[in-house]
Write a protein that holds these residues in place. Structure first.
Motif, PDB file in Angstrom:
ATOM      1  N   TYR A 172       0.844  -1.205   0.000  1.00  0.00           N
ATOM      2  CA  TYR A 172       0.000   0.000   0.000  1.00  0.00           C
ATOM      3  C   TYR A 172       0.878   1.253   0.000  1.00  0.00           C
ATOM      4  O   TYR A 172       0.669   2.180  -0.792  1.00  0.00           O
ATOM      5  N   ILE A 173       1.883   1.291   0.897  1.00  0.00           N
ATOM      6  CA  ILE A 173       2.723   2.488   1.012  1.00  0.00           C
ATOM      7  C   ILE A 173       3.766   2.563  -0.102  1.00  0.00           C
ATOM      8  O   ILE A 173       4.464   3.571  -0.225  1.00  0.00           O
ATOM      9  N   SER A 174       3.861   1.507  -0.920  1.00  0.00           N
ATOM     10  CA  SER A 174       4.850   1.462  -2.001  1.00  0.00           C
ATOM     11  C   SER A 174       4.268   1.784  -3.366  1.00  0.00           C
ATOM     12  O   SER A 174       5.000   2.185  -4.276  1.00  0.00           O
ATOM     13  N   CYS A 175       2.969   1.590  -3.531  1.00  0.00           N
ATOM     14  CA  CYS A 175       2.387   1.510  -4.878  1.00  0.00           C
ATOM     15  C   CYS A 175       2.446   2.808  -5.669  1.00  0.00           C
ATOM     16  O   CYS A 175       2.308   2.787  -6.894  1.00  0.00           O
ATOM     17  N   ALA A 176       2.640   3.947  -5.011  1.00  0.00           N
ATOM     18  CA  ALA A 176       2.664   5.222  -5.735  1.00  0.00           C
ATOM     19  C   ALA A 176       4.035   5.544  -6.313  1.00  0.00           C
ATOM     20  O   ALA A 176       4.200   6.553  -6.996  1.00  0.00           O
ATOM     21  N   ALA A 177       5.028   4.705  -6.070  1.00  0.00           N
ATOM     22  CA  ALA A 177       6.405   5.010  -6.463  1.00  0.00           C
ATOM     23  C   ALA A 177       6.561   5.122  -7.973  1.00  0.00           C
ATOM     24  O   ALA A 177       5.843   4.485  -8.751  1.00  0.00           O
ATOM     25  N   ASP A 178       7.536   5.928  -8.379  1.00  0.00           N
ATOM     26  CA  ASP A 178       7.867   6.044  -9.797  1.00  0.00           C
ATOM     27  C   ASP A 178       8.512   4.758 -10.313  1.00  0.00           C
ATOM     28  O   ASP A 178       8.386   4.423 -11.490  1.00  0.00           O
ATOM     29  N   ARG A 179       9.214   4.058  -9.424  1.00  0.00           N
ATOM     30  CA  ARG A 179       9.811   2.776  -9.796  1.00  0.00           C
ATOM     31  C   ARG A 179       9.969   1.931  -8.539  1.00  0.00           C
ATOM     32  O   ARG A 179      10.342   2.438  -7.478  1.00  0.00           O
ATOM     33  N   ILE A 180       9.684   0.628  -8.671  1.00  0.00           N
ATOM     34  CA  ILE A 180       9.743  -0.289  -7.539  1.00  0.00           C
ATOM     35  C   ILE A 180      10.752  -1.391  -7.833  1.00  0.00           C
ATOM     36  O   ILE A 180      10.686  -2.051  -8.876  1.00  0.00           O
ATOM     37  N   PHE A 181      11.685  -1.588  -6.889  1.00  0.00           N
ATOM     38  CA  PHE A 181      12.682  -2.652  -6.978  1.00  0.00           C
ATOM     39  C   PHE A 181      12.385  -3.705  -5.909  1.00  0.00           C
ATOM     40  O   PHE A 181      11.991  -3.369  -4.790  1.00  0.00           O
ATOM     41  N   ALA A 182      12.597  -4.965  -6.258  1.00  0.00           N
ATOM     42  CA  ALA A 182      12.419  -6.059  -5.296  1.00  0.00           C
ATOM     43  C   ALA A 182      13.454  -7.132  -5.580  1.00  0.00           C
ATOM     44  O   ALA A 182      13.933  -7.265  -6.707  1.00  0.00           O
ATOM     45  N   ASN A 183      13.805  -7.892  -4.560  1.00  0.00           N
ATOM     46  CA  ASN A 183      14.653  -9.063  -4.752  1.00  0.00           C
ATOM     47  C   ASN A 183      13.816 -10.210  -5.307  1.00  0.00           C
ATOM     48  O   ASN A 183      12.584 -10.213  -5.154  1.00  0.00           O
ATOM     49  N   PRO A 184      14.434 -11.207  -5.918  1.00  0.00           N
ATOM     50  CA  PRO A 184      13.665 -12.352  -6.419  1.00  0.00           C
ATOM     51  C   PRO A 184      12.811 -13.011  -5.341  1.00  0.00           C
ATOM     52  O   PRO A 184      11.708 -13.489  -5.623  1.00  0.00           O
ATOM     53  N   THR A 185      13.312 -13.048  -4.091  1.00  0.00           N
ATOM     54  CA  THR A 185      12.587 -13.734  -3.020  1.00  0.00           C
ATOM     55  C   THR A 185      11.857 -12.785  -2.077  1.00  0.00           C
ATOM     56  O   THR A 185      11.412 -13.201  -1.003  1.00  0.00           O
ATOM     57  N   THR A 186      11.731 -11.527  -2.447  1.00  0.00           N
ATOM     58  CA  THR A 186      10.883 -10.618  -1.671  1.00  0.00           C
ATOM     59  C   THR A 186       9.450 -11.150  -1.661  1.00  0.00           C
ATOM     60  O   THR A 186       8.959 -11.654  -2.672  1.00  0.00           O
ATOM     61  N   ILE A 187       8.780 -11.053  -0.520  1.00  0.00           N
ATOM     62  CA  ILE A 187       7.357 -11.408  -0.434  1.00  0.00           C
ATOM     63  C   ILE A 187       6.561 -10.116  -0.543  1.00  0.00           C
ATOM     64  O   ILE A 187       6.684  -9.224   0.300  1.00  0.00           O
ATOM     65  N   THR A 188       5.744 -10.000  -1.582  1.00  0.00           N
ATOM     66  CA  THR A 188       5.002  -8.763  -1.791  1.00  0.00           C
ATOM     67  C   THR A 188       3.579  -9.077  -2.247  1.00  0.00           C
ATOM     68  O   THR A 188       3.137 -10.228  -2.230  1.00  0.00           O
ATOM     69  N   GLY A 189       2.855  -8.036  -2.652  1.00  0.00           N
ATOM     70  CA  GLY A 189       1.450  -8.228  -3.019  1.00  0.00           C
ATOM     71  C   GLY A 189       0.571  -8.254  -1.785  1.00  0.00           C
ATOM     72  O   GLY A 189       0.598  -7.345  -0.970  1.00  0.00           O
ATOM     73  N   SER A 190      -0.231  -9.326  -1.649  1.00  0.00           N
ATOM     74  CA  SER A 190      -1.194  -9.456  -0.546  1.00  0.00           C
ATOM     75  C   SER A 190      -2.111  -8.243  -0.500  1.00  0.00           C
ATOM     76  O   SER A 190      -2.382  -7.680   0.561  1.00  0.00           O
ATOM     77  N   ILE A 191      -2.587  -7.844  -1.675  1.00  0.00           N
ATOM     78  CA  ILE A 191      -3.466  -6.679  -1.795  1.00  0.00           C
ATOM     79  C   ILE A 191      -4.864  -7.111  -1.364  1.00  0.00           C
ATOM     80  O   ILE A 191      -5.618  -7.707  -2.137  1.00  0.00           O
ATOM     81  N   GLY A 192      -5.197  -6.844  -0.132  1.00  0.00           N
ATOM     82  CA  GLY A 192      -6.471  -7.273   0.421  1.00  0.00           C
ATOM     83  C   GLY A 192      -6.645  -6.732   1.824  1.00  0.00           C
ATOM     84  O   GLY A 192      -5.754  -6.088   2.375  1.00  0.00           O
ATOM     85  N   VAL A 193      -7.807  -6.997   2.404  1.00  0.00           N
ATOM     86  CA  VAL A 193      -8.149  -6.466   3.724  1.00  0.00           C
ATOM     87  C   VAL A 193      -8.868  -7.543   4.522  1.00  0.00           C
ATOM     88  O   VAL A 193      -9.632  -8.338   3.961  1.00  0.00           O
ATOM     89  N   PHE A 194      -8.618  -7.569   5.822  1.00  0.00           N
ATOM     90  CA  PHE A 194      -9.387  -8.466   6.678  1.00  0.00           C
ATOM     91  C   PHE A 194      -9.607  -7.817   8.038  1.00  0.00           C
ATOM     92  O   PHE A 194      -8.917  -6.877   8.426  1.00  0.00           O
ATOM     93  N   GLY A 195     -10.575  -8.338   8.747  1.00  0.00           N
ATOM     94  CA  GLY A 195     -10.831  -7.929  10.121  1.00  0.00           C
ATOM     95  C   GLY A 195     -11.205  -9.148  10.938  1.00  0.00           C
ATOM     96  O   GLY A 195     -11.892 -10.041  10.442  1.00  0.00           O
ATOM     97  N   VAL A 196     -10.736  -9.211  12.162  1.00  0.00           N
ATOM     98  CA  VAL A 196     -11.033 -10.340  13.043  1.00  0.00           C
ATOM     99  C   VAL A 196     -11.509  -9.803  14.388  1.00  0.00           C
ATOM    100  O   VAL A 196     -10.857  -8.941  14.981  1.00  0.00           O
ATOM    101  N   ILE A 197     -12.638 -10.296  14.849  1.00  0.00           N
ATOM    102  CA  ILE A 197     -13.160  -9.922  16.162  1.00  0.00           C
ATOM    103  C   ILE A 197     -13.356 -11.202  16.963  1.00  0.00           C
ATOM    104  O   ILE A 197     -14.162 -12.063  16.598  1.00  0.00           O
ATOM    105  N   THR A 198     -12.592 -11.353  18.019  1.00  0.00           N
ATOM    106  CA  THR A 198     -12.691 -12.535  18.871  1.00  0.00           C
ATOM    107  C   THR A 198     -13.772 -12.308  19.924  1.00  0.00           C
ATOM    108  O   THR A 198     -13.761 -11.301  20.631  1.00  0.00           O
TER     109      THR A 198
END
Length: 630
Positions: free
Chosen positions: A429-455
């Motif tokens: 979320y805080i990265s997506c506005a960048a002019d260019r994005i660099f990542a390593n081959p094994t970087t874990i990224t994405g997970s574009i989603g939302v959740f909520g948990v109420i116990t």
């Protein structure tokens, strides 16, 4: 809900309190300890500081320190089991030390004595690349250890020659992911959970351990792809360095072909078996007529690692003046547009994202937004490299930081993102506005989603404690959710509408930042995690590369190859951090070591406690935490 939330938070807090109760005695000697340290440093005015003198010719690198993203943020942790400091070293310090050694004419080579290293694949990649760059500078690298874990061997394999102790061993067995699932436990306790997820967020699997007894097919798909990509990188790097086929590396893992050191020799994974004295002879032979003089990597990098400070005489004098109040108050201007001292500002965003100031292990929205604001307003800063290593967290806090990235770009400044081990969910979320994005081959990224948990713990109190609940309210939905009993279908529908709105806001920001349409984003979103390589293929990142790659790109972009770099947020006063280490959260981490647990366990407990205490029901957070056991 606040009452139950406080009960839950207090319960977690009590667990932590019991674990760290023994550390309270530390307060008794903090004053004396700090006074002694200040006195000792003051004596440096009259005594020469003894740092690396430059006499050694071989660096010994074992990486037994705890590796963190940024050095100097936490100088060290106190190990209460032995009452000795537990060293920490930043990835930045390791890479800086390797670069300095490559240019140091007196250092002829590196001896890797890496048995094991606890770090994520992306960090291991960066360190391995740093060692390889040292080797490509024309200097040699020899690896030897009594034993080598899989991670240890991955780093050692980059050496010119790799050796094992004749009675030692090594591991190369592949990767595995294992999780625990809690529905059975919750049934016995009488606890139920209300789960909210963004529309079609089937890959947002953070809630699965609370709802299922095994992995869903969607989660199997994403985890299988992730581990497969990690192994592809690891096995191909090993194969290239050892000049053997990738299929041979797979065969070793599939059939446990390395059972004895001789097996590793036969498989081409190592060059031979040596005792320590034979290794010393080998190193000596590499030095021509020079006598072998070794220095540990931690000692060699002391200027980079001692509280993250420059240990030169000038810098130490400035520190002494500050500590002894001998200096005059600074007359620095309060003008926010004052220069920061460099054309490029590297802003570190490390840890879970939460509202407020955060700390050394979290991304506080206030602190990170302020750092971005400083860079935006600074008259000399032309570009920002945002270094992200985060599993995400609060959706609100993520949005606060995202807004500052947009203001930075609107001010005409370049924004480049460098992703570390993680840049997932809120981290993306805080990265997506960048002019260019660099990542390593094994970087874990994405997970574009939302959740909520109420116990909901009302059933547990009724079942096990005999506690009954009653209520009076002016309106049907007042105080809901309250964490006592489940919400009604109508209430769940209302909160799901909020979840959906956050999700669509998230995906629209990704679409805007990445130049994609809504359908394209939806195809790669739905909470799914991606490796850096896969993220490149689907358009979530622009280039494979590490922080150095991102910095070099930025220098080219602003047409300033010799641009000075400044780092934000500023590292706090080292002695304030020392006191916090001795009396606060950091001490608590090490109390767990007495029970045989590592610091990451405590960090996760603390993260749960913080979530319970916060008002951030909605989370853009990685659906799992991967622990890389070494």
């Amino acid at each position: 809900m606040n009452f139950i939330k406080n009960i839950a938070s207090s319960t977690v807090g009590s667990i932590i309190g019991l674990l760290v109760a023994g550390t309270i005695l530390i307060f008794i000697f903090v004053g004396a300890l700090v006074g002694g340290i200040v006195g000792a440093i003051t004596e440096l005015e009259e005594a020469e500081t003894e740092v690396y003198s430059g006499d050694a010719n071989v660096l010994v690198m074992n990486l037994d320190a705890n590796i963190v993203e940024r050095g100097g943020v936490e100088p060290f942790a106190l190990d209460f089991a032995s009452l000795t400091p537990s060293p920490q070293m930043g990835l930045d310090q390791i890479l800086d030390g390797l670069n300095r050694a490559a240019e140091d004419d007196k250092i002829k080579g590196i001896y890797l004595n890496i048995s094991g290293v606890a770090a994520a694949p992306s960090t291991l990649e960066d360190i391995r690349d740093g060692i390889d760059a040292f080797r490509e500078s024309g200097k040699w690298v020899v690896a030897w250890s009594e034993t080598m874990s899989q991670g240890g061997y991955y780093l050692n394999s980059v050496a010119d020659e790799v050796y094992l102790h004749p009675a030692g061993g090594m591991s190369l067995l592949g990767l595995r992911s294992q999780s625990m699932f809690y529905p059975g436990l919750m049934e016995k306790l009488g606890v139920d959970v209300t789960v909210l997820r963004g529309p079609n967020n089937k890959y947002k699997s953070a809630v699965e351990p609370l709802l299922r007894r095994n992995f869903s097919e969607a989660n199997k798909e994403q985890l299988g792809a992730l581990l497969g990509e990690f192994w592809t990188t690891i096995s191909s790097d090993i194969a290239e360095s050892r000049n053997i086929p990738v299929a041979q590396v797979d065969a070793v893992a599939d059939n446990i072909l390395v059972r004895l050191p001789a097996d590793a020799v036969n498989q081409g994974l190592i060059d031979g078996m040596l005792y320590q004295d034979e290794l010393d002879d080998l190193l000596e032979s590499r030095l021509d007529s020079l006598e072998l003089e070794t220095i540990s990597f931690s000692e060699y990098t002391l200027p980079e690692t001692m509280f993250g400070l420059d240990m030169s005489e000038e810098s130490m004098t400035e520190l002494i003046v500050t500590l002894t109040d001998e200096g005059e108050d600074s007359d620095a201007s309060d003008d926010e547009s004052s220069p920061l001292g460099g054309e490029i500002a590297v802003v570190y965003a490390v840890g879970a994202i939460e509202s407020g100031e955060g700390d050394a292990t979290t991304i506080g929205s206030v602190t990170t937004a302020e750092a971005l604001r400083k860079a935006r307003l600074a008259s000399d800063v032309k570009a920002v490299v945002l270094r992200v290593n985060s599993p995400g967290g609060s959706a609100l806090a993520s949005d606060v930081i995202w807004r500052e990235t947009m203001l930075l770009k609107e001010a005409g400044k370049t924004l480049v993102v460098s992703m570390g081990d993680l840049a997932a969910s809120g981290g993306y979320y805080i990265s997506c506005a960048a002019d260019r994005i660099f990542a390593n081959p094994t970087t874990i990224t994405g997970s574009i989603g939302v959740f909520g948990v109420i116990t909901n713990v009302g059933g547990m109190y009724e079942k096990h404690l005999g506690v009954a609940f009653d209520e009076i309210a002016t309106h049907s939905h007042a105080g809901k959710p309250d964490g006592v009993f489940s919400m009604s279908e109508f209430e769940i529908e209302a909160y799901n509408e909020t979840i959906s709105d956050i999700y669509y806001s998230f995906t629209s920001k990704v679409a805007e930042g990445r130049g994609m349409n809504a359908e394209q984003v939806e195809e790669v979103a739905r909470g799914r995690v991606w490796s850096g390589n896969d993220a490149l293929d689907i358009g979530l990142v622009d280039e494979i590369g590490n922080l150095e790659t991102a910095l070099n790109y930025t220098k080219t972009l602003i047409e300033s190859p010799d641009a000075e770099t400044v780092f934000l947020p500023e590292i706090g006063d080292p002695f304030e951090m020392l006191i916090e280490d001795l009396t606060g959260v950091k001490s608590s981490f090490d109390a767990l070591a007495l029970l045989g647990e590592d610091n990451s366990t405590f960090l996760e407990i603390l993260s749960v406690k913080r979530m319970l205490e916060s008002n951030d029901i909605y989370q853009t957070r990685l659906p799992f935490m991967l622990h890389f056991n070494d």
